[in-house]
Design an enzyme around this catalytic site. Structure first.
Site, mmCIF file in Angstrom:
data_model
loop_
_atom_site.group_PDB
_atom_site.id
_atom_site.type_symbol
_atom_site.label_atom_id
_atom_site.label_comp_id
_atom_site.label_asym_id
_atom_site.label_seq_id
_atom_site.Cartn_x
_atom_site.Cartn_y
_atom_site.Cartn_z
ATOM 1 N N GLY A 1 0.816 -1.205 0.000
ATOM 2 C CA GLY A 1 0.000 0.000 0.000
ATOM 3 C C GLY A 1 0.845 1.248 0.000
ATOM 4 O O GLY A 1 2.052 1.181 0.204
ATOM 5 N N PRO A 2 0.204 2.390 -0.227
ATOM 6 C CA PRO A 2 0.937 3.658 -0.270
ATOM 7 C C PRO A 2 1.569 3.981 1.082
ATOM 8 O O PRO A 2 1.147 3.420 2.101
ATOM 9 C CB PRO A 2 -0.136 4.702 -0.593
ATOM 10 C CG PRO A 2 -1.348 3.955 -0.966
ATOM 11 C CD PRO A 2 -1.236 2.587 -0.419
ATOM 12 N N PRO A 3 2.554 4.866 1.120
ATOM 13 C CA PRO A 3 3.194 5.230 2.377
ATOM 14 C C PRO A 3 2.191 5.864 3.346
ATOM 15 O O PRO A 3 1.293 6.581 2.919
ATOM 16 C CB PRO A 3 4.232 6.273 1.968
ATOM 17 C CG PRO A 3 4.391 6.151 0.505
ATOM 18 C CD PRO A 3 3.138 5.565 -0.031
ATOM 19 N N THR B 1 -0.102 4.471 5.249
ATOM 20 C CA THR B 1 -1.443 3.903 5.409
ATOM 21 C C THR B 1 -1.531 2.977 6.610
ATOM 22 O O THR B 1 -2.585 2.400 6.859
ATOM 23 C CB THR B 1 -1.863 3.114 4.157
ATOM 24 O OG1 THR B 1 -0.778 2.303 3.745
ATOM 25 C CG2 THR B 1 -2.255 4.038 3.043
ATOM 26 N N GLY B 2 -0.438 2.798 7.315
ATOM 27 C CA GLY B 2 -0.513 2.009 8.544
ATOM 28 C C GLY B 2 0.008 0.595 8.411
ATOM 29 O O GLY B 2 -0.398 -0.286 9.154
ATOM 30 N N LYS B 3 0.939 0.363 7.510
ATOM 31 C CA LYS B 3 1.478 -0.992 7.342
ATOM 32 C C LYS B 3 2.305 -1.401 8.556
ATOM 33 O O LYS B 3 2.140 -2.498 9.092
ATOM 34 C CB LYS B 3 2.322 -1.060 6.059
ATOM 35 C CG LYS B 3 1.502 -0.811 4.809
ATOM 36 C CD LYS B 3 2.303 -0.965 3.553
ATOM 37 C CE LYS B 3 3.325 0.115 3.361
ATOM 38 N NZ LYS B 3 2.734 1.461 3.180
ATOM 39 N N HIS C 1 -7.687 34.585 -10.763
ATOM 40 C CA HIS C 1 -7.323 33.206 -11.103
ATOM 41 C C HIS C 1 -8.119 32.211 -10.245
ATOM 42 O O HIS C 1 -8.781 31.314 -10.763
ATOM 43 C CB HIS C 1 -5.819 33.013 -10.888
ATOM 44 C CG HIS C 1 -5.315 31.639 -11.169
ATOM 45 N ND1 HIS C 1 -4.497 31.347 -12.222
ATOM 46 C CD2 HIS C 1 -5.516 30.457 -10.534
ATOM 47 C CE1 HIS C 1 -4.212 30.059 -12.220
ATOM 48 N NE2 HIS C 1 -4.829 29.493 -11.190
ATOM 49 N N GLU C 2 -8.089 32.433 -8.945
ATOM 50 C CA GLU C 2 -8.758 31.483 -8.043
ATOM 51 C C GLU C 2 -10.275 31.531 -8.213
ATOM 52 O O GLU C 2 -10.945 30.491 -8.200
ATOM 53 C CB GLU C 2 -8.389 31.759 -6.584
ATOM 54 C CG GLU C 2 -6.900 31.645 -6.255
ATOM 55 C CD GLU C 2 -6.303 30.301 -6.623
ATOM 56 O OE1 GLU C 2 -7.052 29.316 -6.756
ATOM 57 O OE2 GLU C 2 -5.068 30.235 -6.817
ATOM 58 N N ASP D 1 -1.801 23.848 -12.530
ATOM 59 C CA ASP D 1 -3.095 23.534 -13.141
ATOM 60 C C ASP D 1 -2.892 22.814 -14.469
ATOM 61 O O ASP D 1 -3.554 21.825 -14.766
ATOM 62 C CB ASP D 1 -3.879 24.821 -13.413
ATOM 63 C CG ASP D 1 -4.182 25.579 -12.140
ATOM 64 O OD1 ASP D 1 -4.208 24.938 -11.078
ATOM 65 O OD2 ASP D 1 -4.374 26.805 -12.218
#
Ligand code: ADP
Ligand code: ZN
Length: 628
Positions: A221-223, A225-227, A442-443, A519
């Site tokens: 899993g991605p960094p 995530t609680g491994k 812009h925003e 963007d």
């Protein structure tokens, strides 16, 4: 990760050896000084003479006594008074003695006796012997201790001298104190690990029936995530020790070091069985051995050793290996075959429900008032992982303290969300008036497209206070619900939304700035995926032209098509982006009044909330305010 428990390096206790070294040095220096001084003393009170002179002295009755030693003859002369036959108290001790070398002379004793000289042979001096022993042996011992200490220190420090010895930090926690309750969400992962816990509890139950026990499970899993947390929870639930080591700890400059570390790790673990071995970032050693991802012999040896150890150990003892990775695609196939890491547990980014649960777990120990709505926070943090959320709760608590409050409120939490997502406010950066105008338009351009898309609060807020992570202003979106699928229409709207910032600049100021680079990057990524992965372009239809390589990291995709096709893809992406940009300009020109009004408000106030935004928007469009 917080592995701060005992490690087996023992490098902590350095106070003893240090004082010891100082003592040793002091002793050596004293000894050297001592022998130097004693030499000086002997030299000043003793005078060397020749054997002839000695015989002359005997003949002329100047010698009082003689001591014959193994290497010299020491001569004590008579004082003047004694020579003249008088007794003198003062001159009892002569100041100077003489010495001479030993010469083969059988008649000497007789001569001396005749001359009435008192004669003394040598009795080996016991104390002197001990002294000389100490003088020679003690410094050697001290030097030896000193050197061996220095060497052992060097070996620990650099790894150079410690080749073949395991210096990697193996962290052992007798009890992790973490259970599945501490891991929020991730229900599937917990479910598949529950089985493993049972096996650690009573391995006999399984081995009796003849079932082969799992040797390892791969947490993917991605960094963040609680491994690591899950692995610790498995150890905590099973109540067994937890050995942990990162894959990168195995990788060393010298061939064979990593392999010996693997061996040591398993040896230690076997002694402590039943236990859990956790290898973080296993991809550091477990990379495929083919040359595609680059290979080197040290890593290969380490991997081979790991495979051998995994095959070698006896599962009935209750050792389980958990490994974590966010790049499962690079792992060597040999690691994944049955009997090794045959189980794969996916620990993915949490969904809305998961995020709420994670927030709850971490909010448990933080004082919060009734304004706090963790669900709203979870909604606003789509894509955030467990470590982000834990971080947000902590930031919120710090914010509350900063504002002089004793409990955390919802505004603290939202502030924390912003800090984690876009960085802290950078109040000291002062933008020029013109820049503030450009950033505002812009925003608002981005936000207006969201508002036009549907009649609801499209944004949480817009601000033009610069942030430490680079944004000069930003729009905080809060989706009403979590999305797992996107329709083609939604993707096209997203493209328009991303490009609307730039479109607003062009419409209002008739020039464009560098502010839209992010963007553009995002819009291009979406447009490309639409063409190459989602089959959403008329030209290419349903052909898959890209595959995502590292799904759990940045999600970058690799093209696999001919150069000519790639060029065509680029053209198609360009077309999509151009259409979207035109559409954005069109929409903004139609709503120029709203754009101006809201931008004006934003320039003045720096921040506009979603409510304020919609109020102005509805007024201009003549839409009645919805009833609460
Ligand atoms: P990984 O090993 O996947 O990179 P970690 O296990 O080190 O992530 O997680 C880092 C921190 O994030 C944990 O110590 C914990 O505080 C928090 N965290 C991550 N996932 C969760 C979760 N599912 N439940 C509770 N806390 C979590
Ligand atoms: Zn923008």
């Amino acid at each position: 990760m917080d592995n701060n428990n005992s490690n087996n390096n023992g490098g902590q206790n350095q106070k003893g050896p240090q004082t010891f070294i100082i003592l040793a040095i002091a002793a050596v220096v004293t000894l050297i000084l001592f022998s130097f001084i004693s030499n000086l003393l002997t030299d000043s009170s003793q005078k060397k003479i020749t054997y002839n002179e000695f015989l002359e002295m005997v003949d002329s009755n100047q010698v009082k006594s003689v001591k014959i030693e193994s290497d010299r003859i020491t001569i004590v002369p008579k004082t003047k008074a004694e020579q003249e036959g008088k007794e003198s108290v003062l001159a009892a001790v002569p100041l100077i003695t003489y010495y001479t070398g030993i010469v083969e002379d059988d008649t000497l004793t007789e001569k001396l006796l005749v001359a009435g000289v008192s004669l003394e042979g040598e009795i080996p001096d016991r104390v002197g012997f001990l002294e000389s022993l100490l003088m020679t042996v003690l410094p050697l011992i001290l030097m030896w201790i000193l050197l061996s200490f220095l060497f052992s220190k060097m070996a620990k420090g650099s790894g150079m001298m410690g080749v073949g010895k395991s210096n990697a930090k193996v962290y052992v926690e007798k009890e992790t104190g973490i259970t599945f309750k501490d891991v929020a969400g991730e229900d599937e992962a917990k479910e598949s690990l529950q089985e493993v816990v049972d096996f650690l509890h009573n391995p006999d139950k399984y081995s009796k029936i003849g079932a082969k026990l799992p040797k390892g499970a791969l947490l993917v899993g991605p960094p963040g995530t609680g491994k690591t947390l899950l692995a610790k929870a498995v150890a905590g639930e099973a109540n067994v020790p937890f050995f942990s080591l990162a894959g990168s700890d195995f990788v060393e400059m010298f061939v064979g070091v990593g392999a010996s570390r693997v061996r040591d790790l398993f040896k230690e673990a076997q002694k402590a069985a039943p236990c859990i071995i956790f290898i973080d970032e296993i991809d550091a050693i477990g990379k495929s051995r083919d040359s595609r991802y680059g290979g080197d012999s040290e890593r290969e040896q380490t991997l081979n050793q790991l495979l051998a150890e995994m095959d070698g150990f006896d599962t009935s003892k209750g050792i389980l290996i958990l490994a974590a990775t966010n790049r499962p695609e690079v792992l060597d196939k040999a690691l994944l075959r049955p009997g090794r890491f045959d189980r794969r547990v996916i620990v993915d980014k949490p969904d809305l429900k998961g995020r709420v649960e994670i927030l709850r777990v971490h909010a448990k120990n933080v004082l919060m008032d009734d304004t706090v709505d963790l669900e709203a926070i979870a909604l606003a943090t789509s894509g955030a992982v467990g470590s982000d959320l834990a971080n947000m709760i902590n930031e919120a608590a710090i914010n509350a303290v900063k504002h002089g409050r004793t409990v955390v409120s919802q505004s603290d939490l939202f502030e924390a969300v912003e800090v984690v997502l876009v960085g802290k406010e950078k109040k000291d950066r002062i933008m020029s008036k013109e820049e503030r105008r450009i950033v505002s338009y812009h925003e608002v351009g981005h936000a207006l497209i969201s508002a036009l898309e549907k009649d609801s609060e499209p944004v949480q807020k817009i601000t033009i206070v610069p942030r430490t992570m680079g944004a000069l202003g930003y729009v905080m979106n809060v989706p009403e619900e979590e999305k797992f699928l996107n329709t083609e229409k939604e993707l096209r709207t997203m493209l328009v939304k991303f490009l609307a910032g730039r479109a607003a600049e062009e419409i209002v100021f008739d020039t464009v700035t560098t502010g839209a680079s992010n963007d553009i990057e995002k819009a291009t990524e979406i447009a490309r995926s639409m063409v190459t992965q989602y089959g959403m372009s008329e030209k290419f239809g349903l052909i898959g032209l890209e595959t995502v390589e590292s799904k759990y990291l940045d999600g970058k995709a690799a093209m696999h098509c001919g150069d000519a096709t790639a060029a065509e893809v680029d053209k198609e992406v360009m077309k999509l982006l151009k259409e979207s940009y035109e559409r954005a300009k069109e929409l903004l020109i139609e709503n120029r009044e709203a754009l101006d009004k809201i931008a004006e408000f934003l320039i003045e106030k720096e921040t506009i909330t979603g409510k304020e935004f919609m109020k102005i928007f509805r007024e201009i469009k003549g839409i009645p305010e919805p009833e609460e």
